[in-house]
Design a protein around this motif. Structure first.
Motif: not given
Length: 187
Positions: A34-39, A61-65
């Motif tokens: 999940q993108h952080p802005l969606e959490e 939650v993150g953008e780059q893992f």
């Protein structure tokens, strides 16, 4: 100071979703990125999906893992559920042990895919046949652009004939959409 939130669904107490959670039993695990802005979004279908499929669901939650989070063991037997070039129906007889879903706007999810090469290497599929979204509380560019919960439910329905509780998952989704529409109407 931030307002209090339910520790499970992350919604404020007045809009808590926990009463909608119904257990779904599937042989296939979900890995939801999940993108952080969606959490903390009110329209967060990924969180509801995750809670309904627990403990066979993991939400990160993150953008780059980093490689530690998307290591080969975690992605072994996985398929990326994401439309695009080269996708297609599930090969007959092949069943992933885990579905990986990207949760975010289309723009954000494309960026997440671009930033994570290990996801690009996964077999990539989407559901067979056209699907029309029931997610009436958000704008989509096309009617076949589904919420994370809708996409997962359709894929699980196709891949796991023994799934239990899928109808309850759809009812939870419909209840969420109704609540969001009612709140928007009251406004």
């Amino acid at each position: 100071m931030s307002r209090p939130r339910c520790p499970a669904c992350l919604h404020p107490p007045s809009t808590c979703l926990c009463d909608l959670v119904r257990p779904v039993r599937s042989r296939i695990e979900l890995l939801i990125l999940q993108h952080p802005l969606e959490e903390l979004q009110a329209k967060n279908t990924a969180r509801l999906l995750h809670l309904c499929l627990a403990p066979r669901s993991e939400l990160l939650v993150g953008e780059q893992f980093g490689p530690g989070l998307l290591d080969p063991a975690r992605l072994s037997g996985a398929a990326l559920l994401y439309p695009g070039e080269g996708d297609g129906p599930w090969p007959r007889g092949w069943q992933p042990s885990r579905l990986v879903l990207l949760d975010g706007t289309w723009r954000k999810s494309r960026k997440m895919l671009a930033l994570n090469p290990s996801l690009q290497a996964l077999p990539r599929f989407s559901w067979a046949g056209p699907a029309v979204s029931r997610y009436s509380v958000r704008r989509a560019q096309r009617p076949d652009q589904l919420s994370t919960l809708e996409a997962a439910a359709l894929a699980l329905q196709e891949l796991d004939p023994g799934i239990q509780g899928l109808d309850d998952l759809w009812r939870a989704f419909d209840s969420l959409v109704s609540r969001l529409a009612e709140r928007r109407h009251r406004g």
